[in-house]
Write an enzyme that holds these catalytic residues in place. Structure first.
Site, PDB file in Angstrom:
ATOM      1  N   ARG A   1       0.831  -1.224   0.000  1.00  0.00           N
ATOM      2  CA  ARG A   1       0.000   0.000   0.000  1.00  0.00           C
ATOM      3  C   ARG A   1       0.860   1.267   0.000  1.00  0.00           C
ATOM      4  O   ARG A   1       0.530   2.262   0.656  1.00  0.00           O
ATOM      5  CB  ARG A   1      -0.934   0.029   1.213  1.00  0.00           C
ATOM      6  CG  ARG A   1      -2.020  -1.027   1.189  1.00  0.00           C
ATOM      7  CD  ARG A   1      -2.998  -0.806   0.036  1.00  0.00           C
ATOM      8  NE  ARG A   1      -4.171  -1.653   0.181  1.00  0.00           N
ATOM      9  CZ  ARG A   1      -4.243  -2.917  -0.226  1.00  0.00           C
ATOM     10  NH1 ARG A   1      -3.211  -3.489  -0.812  1.00  0.00           N
ATOM     11  NH2 ARG A   1      -5.372  -3.599  -0.074  1.00  0.00           N
TER      12      ARG A   1
ATOM     13  N   SER B   1     -10.809  -0.519   2.584  1.00  0.00           N
ATOM     14  CA  SER B   1     -10.113  -0.646   3.875  1.00  0.00           C
ATOM     15  C   SER B   1      -9.739   0.739   4.364  1.00  0.00           C
ATOM     16  O   SER B   1      -9.094   1.498   3.638  1.00  0.00           O
ATOM     17  CB  SER B   1      -8.822  -1.445   3.713  1.00  0.00           C
ATOM     18  OG  SER B   1      -9.084  -2.730   3.246  1.00  0.00           O
TER      19      SER B   1
ATOM     20  N   GLU C   1      -5.436   4.243   5.583  1.00  0.00           N
ATOM     21  CA  GLU C   1      -5.031   3.980   4.198  1.00  0.00           C
ATOM     22  C   GLU C   1      -5.387   5.156   3.283  1.00  0.00           C
ATOM     23  O   GLU C   1      -4.573   5.559   2.461  1.00  0.00           O
ATOM     24  CB  GLU C   1      -5.695   2.681   3.722  1.00  0.00           C
ATOM     25  CG  GLU C   1      -5.028   2.103   2.496  1.00  0.00           C
ATOM     26  CD  GLU C   1      -5.831   0.976   1.875  1.00  0.00           C
ATOM     27  OE1 GLU C   1      -5.705  -0.149   2.349  1.00  0.00           O
ATOM     28  OE2 GLU C   1      -6.566   1.232   0.914  1.00  0.00           O
TER      29      GLU C   1
HETATM   30  N1  EPU Z   1     -11.388 -10.315   9.761  1.00  0.00           N
HETATM   31  C1  EPU Z   1     -12.060 -10.109  10.937  1.00  0.00           C
HETATM   32  N2  EPU Z   1     -13.221  -9.400  10.904  1.00  0.00           N
HETATM   33  C2  EPU Z   1     -13.717  -8.877   9.741  1.00  0.00           C
HETATM   34  C3  EPU Z   1     -13.038  -9.094   8.547  1.00  0.00           C
HETATM   35  C4  EPU Z   1     -11.862  -9.812   8.556  1.00  0.00           C
HETATM   36  O1  EPU Z   1     -11.635 -10.561  11.975  1.00  0.00           O
HETATM   37  O2  EPU Z   1     -14.765  -8.223   9.792  1.00  0.00           O
HETATM   38  C5  EPU Z   1     -10.115 -11.071   9.801  1.00  0.00           C
HETATM   39  C6  EPU Z   1     -10.300 -12.532   9.457  1.00  0.00           C
HETATM   40  O3  EPU Z   1      -9.490 -13.287  10.280  1.00  0.00           O
HETATM   41  C7  EPU Z   1      -9.776 -12.593   8.020  1.00  0.00           C
HETATM   42  C8  EPU Z   1      -8.680 -11.541   8.051  1.00  0.00           C
HETATM   43  O4  EPU Z   1      -9.195 -10.526   8.890  1.00  0.00           O
HETATM   44  O5  EPU Z   1      -9.262 -13.845   7.733  1.00  0.00           O
HETATM   45  C9  EPU Z   1      -8.360 -10.976   6.683  1.00  0.00           C
HETATM   46  O6  EPU Z   1      -9.531 -10.446   6.092  1.00  0.00           O
HETATM   47  P1  EPU Z   1      -9.624 -10.176   4.515  1.00  0.00           P
HETATM   48  O7  EPU Z   1      -9.313 -11.422   3.775  1.00  0.00           O
HETATM   49  O8  EPU Z   1     -10.900  -9.504   4.210  1.00  0.00           O
HETATM   50  O9  EPU Z   1      -8.376  -9.207   4.238  1.00  0.00           O
HETATM   51  P2  EPU Z   1      -7.911  -7.851   4.900  1.00  0.00           P
HETATM   52  O10 EPU Z   1      -6.486  -8.032   5.301  1.00  0.00           O
HETATM   53  O11 EPU Z   1      -8.831  -7.375   5.968  1.00  0.00           O
HETATM   54  C10 EPU Z   1      -6.964  -6.929   2.689  1.00  0.00           C
HETATM   55  C11 EPU Z   1      -6.983  -5.638   1.937  1.00  0.00           C
HETATM   56  C12 EPU Z   1      -8.291  -5.492   1.148  1.00  0.00           C
HETATM   57  C13 EPU Z   1      -8.426  -6.680   0.203  1.00  0.00           C
HETATM   58  C14 EPU Z   1      -8.386  -7.969   1.034  1.00  0.00           C
HETATM   59  C15 EPU Z   1      -8.397  -9.195   0.152  1.00  0.00           C
HETATM   60  C16 EPU Z   1      -5.633  -4.118   3.237  1.00  0.00           C
HETATM   61  C17 EPU Z   1      -5.604  -2.908   4.129  1.00  0.00           C
HETATM   62  N3  EPU Z   1      -6.829  -4.514   2.844  1.00  0.00           N
HETATM   63  O12 EPU Z   1      -7.983  -6.838   3.677  1.00  0.00           O
HETATM   64  O13 EPU Z   1      -8.170  -4.320   0.378  1.00  0.00           O
HETATM   65  O14 EPU Z   1      -9.626  -6.620  -0.531  1.00  0.00           O
HETATM   66  O15 EPU Z   1      -7.163  -8.012   1.803  1.00  0.00           O
HETATM   67  O16 EPU Z   1      -7.172  -9.294  -0.500  1.00  0.00           O
HETATM   68  O17 EPU Z   1      -4.568  -4.639   2.905  1.00  0.00           O
HETATM   69  C18 EPU Z   1      -8.650  -2.005   0.281  1.00  0.00           C
HETATM   70  O18 EPU Z   1      -7.432  -1.816   0.315  1.00  0.00           O
HETATM   71  O19 EPU Z   1      -9.465  -1.055   0.201  1.00  0.00           O
HETATM   72  C19 EPU Z   1      -9.154  -3.359   0.393  1.00  0.00           C
HETATM   73  C20 EPU Z   1     -10.460  -3.632   0.485  1.00  0.00           C
END
Ligand code: EPU
Length: 371
Positions: free
Chosen positions: A198, A271, A367
């Site tokens: 990012r 995010s 972000e």
């Molecule tokens: N989780 C929770 N609660 C929630 C959602 C997620 O506890 O409400 C935990 C779960 O354990 C899950 C983990 O967080 O396994 C990861 O969640 P997710 O796969 O949704 O990924 P993220 O790390 O929260 C990142 C990116 C997203 C992208 C997703 C999928 C960042 C800041 N965000 O989210 O990017 O879509 O991975 O690759 O790196 C964005 O940047 O706007 C964005 C949406």
């Protein structure tokens, strides 16, 4: 060379007369709006105004507009698709909204570097998701995991957008930009862009570079990346036996639609916080206390934590404070249910930061650009 819509030739500015400086509402390649609402210009849909908003349709108009703004001693903010910005107040200066369009395949076969890849140029104002589907329709792959990300092509390299195991920087061959410090058009190759999680040169240097166009090196074939949680399951649910890149884009779009609030109905900027990177010592201590906390070790030994998990564990998921809230679908997404102000959303974000810091000792970094 195949042409569909013509992308700009980024290194050949034309001299343009600046009619804005003479009080006119439009000139070659741009349109001026005074005291303009920005509500429809960002995916958060927050009620901020710009003293002057200029829609730029031809990149050649930019140097003249910047020179005029400097002469008027007014700050300039660059807006792309508006999917990564939170306005907490009105902008007293000039907002330049880049709406330049154009998609070209500028080299069909770049065989010396990658087996059968094409070099594609996209203008900064193209809509990201439309561009992804255009590449897939032309038999090119690589961007399929990045389907349905809101925003524009020009914004993609700034925060090195990433999802489902892919970051855009991997496919960026070069970025064409106007360097405001040097007052010249520049071409920054992949290495110069200094992509990280990012992050990029463009983010670190603030508003120095105004991105005109991005060149992507896209293969015609590659191993699909399906390892991110839920992707294979979604493909199986779709009945895609041997998936191709288009099926992956479809599956990713379905997952995103289910997991993330739709910015066209509920204002949000994806995010709101980056996943924090902490020392192995802190990560180990947290893991002992919270065994379910997801950890991702990085190549340099540091550990990336899940910001969503930390926020969720503090009980914020689904919380609503007036019209500002934390999405009930995903704890990392702050939302505007309609009538929130930017200041209310930002107050909620700061409350989350304070709570997570007090409970876990982890600082969350926003972000989006917070104005
Ligand atoms: N989780 C929770 N609660 C929630 C959602 C997620 O506890 O409400 C935990 C779960 O354990 C899950 C983990 O967080 O396994 C990861 O969640 P997710 O796969 O949704 O990924 P993220 O790390 O929260 C990142 C990116 C997203 C992208 C997703 C999928 C960042 C800041 N965000 O989210 O990017 O879509 O991975 O690759 O790196 C964005 O940047 O706007 C964005 C949406």
């Amino acid at each position: 060379m195949e042409k569909s819509k013509s992308a700009p030739s980024p290194n050949s500015p034309r001299k343009t007369e600046n009619a804005w400086g003479r009080g006119l509402k439009c000139g070659y390649g741009y349109t001026v709006h005074e005291n303009a609402s920005l509500l429809d210009r960002t995916t958060f849909r927050l009620p901020a105004r710009a003293a002057t908003l200029i829609d730029v349709h031809e990149f050649d108009a930019v140097p003249g507009l910047l020179a005029e703004a400097a002469q008027q001693n007014r700050d300039v903010l660059i807006l792309g698709g508006g999917s990564n910005v939170l306005f907490t107040r009105d902008w007293p200066g000039v907002v330049l909204a880049l709406r330049t369009r154009g998609l070209d395949i500028i080299e069909q076969h770049v065989a010396d570097r990658v087996d059968d890849a094409a070099l594609v140029r996209a203008a900064a104002g193209e809509i990201w998701d439309d561009f992804v589907h255009w590449t897939l329709a032309h038999g090119l792959c690589g961007l399929e995991n990045l389907a349905l990300i809101p925003g524009s092509v020009g914004a993609a390299p700034i925060q090195n957008i990433g999802a489902y195991g892919v970051e855009v920087g991997e496919f960026v061959d070069a970025v064409h930009a106007y360097d405001r410090s040097a007052g010249a058009n520049v071409r920054l190759d992949h290495a110069a862009c200094a992509f990280a999680y990012r992050d990029s040169l463009f983010k670190r240097e603030g508003g120095r570079y105004l991105i005109t166009a991005v060149d992507f090196l896209l293969p015609r074939e590659r191993a699909l990346r399906l390892d991110y949680d839920g992707v294979r399951e979604e493909l199986a649910a779709m009945g895609a036996g041997t998936p191709d890149a288009r099926a992956v884009a479809h599956a990713i779009s379905r997952v995103r639609t289910r997991k993330l609030p739709d910015p066209s109905t509920t204002g949000n900027a994806g995010s709101f916080f980056k996943n924090p990177v902490v020392s192995p010592g802190l990560a180990a201590a947290l893991k002992r206390e919270y065994p379910r906390l997801p950890l991702w070790p990085l190549p340099d030994g540091a550990i990336k934590l899940s910001a969503a998990w930390l926020i969720d564990a503090c009980g914020f998921k689904g919380l609503r404070d007036g019209d500002a809230g934390v999405s009930g679908q995903h704890a990392l997404v702050l939302v505007n249910y309609g009538g929130a102000s930017g200041a209310q959303v930002w107050a909620l974000a700061q409350r989350i930061q304070r709570t997570v810091l007090a409970r876990f000792g982890v600082a969350l970094e926003p972000e989006p650009l917070v104005v």
